[in-house]
Design an enzyme around this catalytic site. Structure first.
Site, PDB file in Angstrom:
ATOM      1  N   CYS A 148     124.382  15.417 -15.063  1.00  0.00           N
ATOM      2  CA  CYS A 148     125.537  15.777 -14.228  1.00  0.00           C
ATOM      3  C   CYS A 148     126.526  14.622 -14.165  1.00  0.00           C
ATOM      4  CB  CYS A 148     125.081  16.184 -12.831  1.00  0.00           C
ATOM      5  SG  CYS A 148     124.044  14.959 -12.020  1.00  0.00           S
ATOM      6  N   GLU A 163     124.421  19.928  -4.936  1.00  0.00           N
ATOM      7  CA  GLU A 163     124.747  18.943  -5.978  1.00  0.00           C
ATOM      8  C   GLU A 163     125.058  19.738  -7.239  1.00  0.00           C
ATOM      9  OE1 GLU A 163     125.264  15.922  -5.571  1.00  0.00           O
ATOM     10  OE2 GLU A 163     124.145  15.280  -3.804  1.00  0.00           O
TER      11      GLU A 163
END
Length: 520
Positions: A311, A277
């Protein structure tokens, strides 16, 4: 934008000590203890971005406890066979107990998240709630690790697929979500029958030890070996221990694209699995039919929340040329009303950047944006002085999607671009290396469906009439391209933590071969 005063160093140290003590996990976190700076023979500093100061240290009774990563991996590897054999619903009982402990200590753990990561109280508590939610999801999952029955072409044969525990799962997490991402991985890995070794960010060690203690308490309370969860504290060398050790079956790593480029090939070289990720450079499209009131609220939270350190932070705003001149003044006014400062103070919406390096990265990006023809409409200034780094979130009008726009800067900078038609907007959305989150604000059902179709956004997350951040745990979270392709949390993400087995059972007295092959 208004600023607030920062609290004293002693007040933050006392708050950290009291919050940690309230968790009541001391007996479950040996050999670590939290205390004054330098406590213990070996110690790890605990620093807060609220003031930039040290507020304590994690000490160990012996220095080896801080650096013997191999021993932690060996313990998880040793315990795995017995944990694998625990029935999945019983493994779910452990995660249920963890969720109960998180509910009981939500406020104390939330304060630790604020102290170490700088999140405002609402966001810190939201992160702990996310942990509770994923525990509830994983408990249900513990009774739903379904396989398949497949029709065999051979008479008297049964063909089926089943899923089995994978082994030791290594979790590498980042500072911006110091506890939730760990819970996504750990709750699912545990119900899948895996043991876990966690390497948290070196910037958030106190929250890591707190969660480690709560999980080990949950394991002990339910009659299981606490050694099923291990914690390794350190910098790069701690992560490398997980990446390179063949006893670690899966490495789930959250961080920068640069980090992923190192982790992926190294794990693959030993034929291990990786779940990555990585970076995001997320965009929102505002169409002519958009509800601008709704869009404005979604944009401001997605772009300025967590001081731009998610993010899924909104970094590119792609607005139709017919509404850009109406939306931008309202956006600037909203930014001017943001309160920046001490995240422990009620009413503050934007806390600090994590450290000086983050501020310097933001300043460099703004300088580059202006060199590439951009105009700063609001924000971008440092707020206050000293060792903490508060900034006013910035909005920058750009003439095109230039080099600086295509790169992720982990800070609250929102680049604004105009577009003429939906094809152009989708092309702009997709024309960056990252592919995590995206959104469109529109009341045109055709535009909405086009955006979420195969011909639309190329991101792992494609939203309509909500922002890019704030994903629910029920859906698979992750992205494409340089975001790494991993999926965590909901949906069928659990399959990453298990191995698939295909079994054929012959219950006849004959031995026919597949594909009609005749032999002898």
């Amino acid at each position: 934008m208004t600023a607030t005063a920062t609290p004293s160093h002693s007040a933050l140290s006392e708050l950290a000590e009291a919050s940690f003590a309230a968790l009541d996990v001391r007996e479950h976190i040996q050999p670590w203890h939290f205390g004054p700076v330098g406590a213990g023979l070996g110690s790890i500093p605990v620093r807060t971005p609220i003031t930039g100061e040290l507020i304590g240290s994690l000490g160990a009774d012996h220095f080896g406890a801080l650096v013997d990563y191999g021993a932690a991996i060996e313990a998880a590897h040793r315990v795995f066979p017995q944990w694998r054999d625990v029935p999945a619903p019983a493994r779910g009982h452990v995660v249920r107990r963890l969720g109960e402990l998180l509910k009981e200590h939500k406020d104390a753990l939330g304060r630790l998240v604020t102290l170490e990561a700088g999140k405002i109280a609402a966001e810190a508590l939201g992160e702990v709630q996310e942990m509770i939610d994923v525990c509830e999801f994983a408990v249900g999952l513990s009774r739903q690790l379904y396989g398949k029955t497949i029709a065999s072409e051979r008479p008297g044969h049964a063909l089926r697929e089943s899923w089995h525990p994978l082994g030791v799962v290594g979790v590498i997490s980042a500072f911006n979500f110091p506890v939730a991402v760990w819970a996504w991985n750990t709750a699912l890995a545990l119900v899948c029958g895996d043991t876990v070794v966690w390497k948290p960010s070196e910037l958030t060690p106190l929250t890591a030890v707190a969660c480690h203690g709560l999980l080990r308490k949950a394991l002990a309370d339910t009659g299981h070996d606490p050694e099923a969860h291990q914690l390794i504290l350190g910098k790069r060398e701690a992560g490398e221990a997980l990446v390179d050790d063949p006893r670690v079956a899966l490495v789930s790593a959250t961080g920068s694209t640069r980090m992923g480029r190192e982790v992926g090939p190294r794990v693959a070289a030993r034929f291990g699995r990786s779940l990555l990720e990585l970076g995001g450079n997320n965009a929102v499209i505002v169409a002519p039919s958009a509800d601008l009131d709704l869009a404005l609220r979604g944009i401001v939270f997605a772009a300025a929340g967590t001081a731009g350190q998610r993010c899924t932070t909104l970094r590119r705003l792609i607005v139709h040329e017919s509404v850009v001149d109406e939306l931008l003044p309202r956006l600037v006014a909203a930014y001017q009303g943001l309160r920046v400062g001490n995240p422990l103070e009620e009413g503050v919406l934007v806390g600090p950047l994590i450290h000086q390096g983050a501020y310097e990265g933001m300043a460099a990006a703004l300088e580059q944006a202006q060199a590439e023809g951009g105009k700063v409409l609001v924000g971008g200034e440092r707020v206050g002085e000293g060792d903490s780094y508060y900034v006013s979130p910035a909005v920058v009008r750009m003439p095109a999607q230039t080099g600086v726009v295509a790169n992720e800067t982990f800070a609250p900078i929102l680049y604004v671009l105009a577009y003429a038609d939906l094809d152009e907007a989708i092309a702009l959305n997709n024309a960056v290396p990252q592919g995590l989150s995206s959104a469109i604000f529109t009341n045109d059902v055709r535009e909405a469906e086009r955006f979420v179709s195969a011909a639309g956004s190329d991101c792992g997350i494609a939203n309509v009439n909500i922002g890019t951040s704030g994903a629910e745990i029920g859906g698979a979270f992750g992205g494409e391209k340089e975001t790494g392709g991993g999926r965590e949390s909901g949906s069928d993400s659990w399959k990453a933590y298990m191995r698939r087995s295909t079994a054929t059972v012959n219950y006849s007295t004959e031995l026919p071969l597949a594909q009609g092959v005749s032999f002898g």
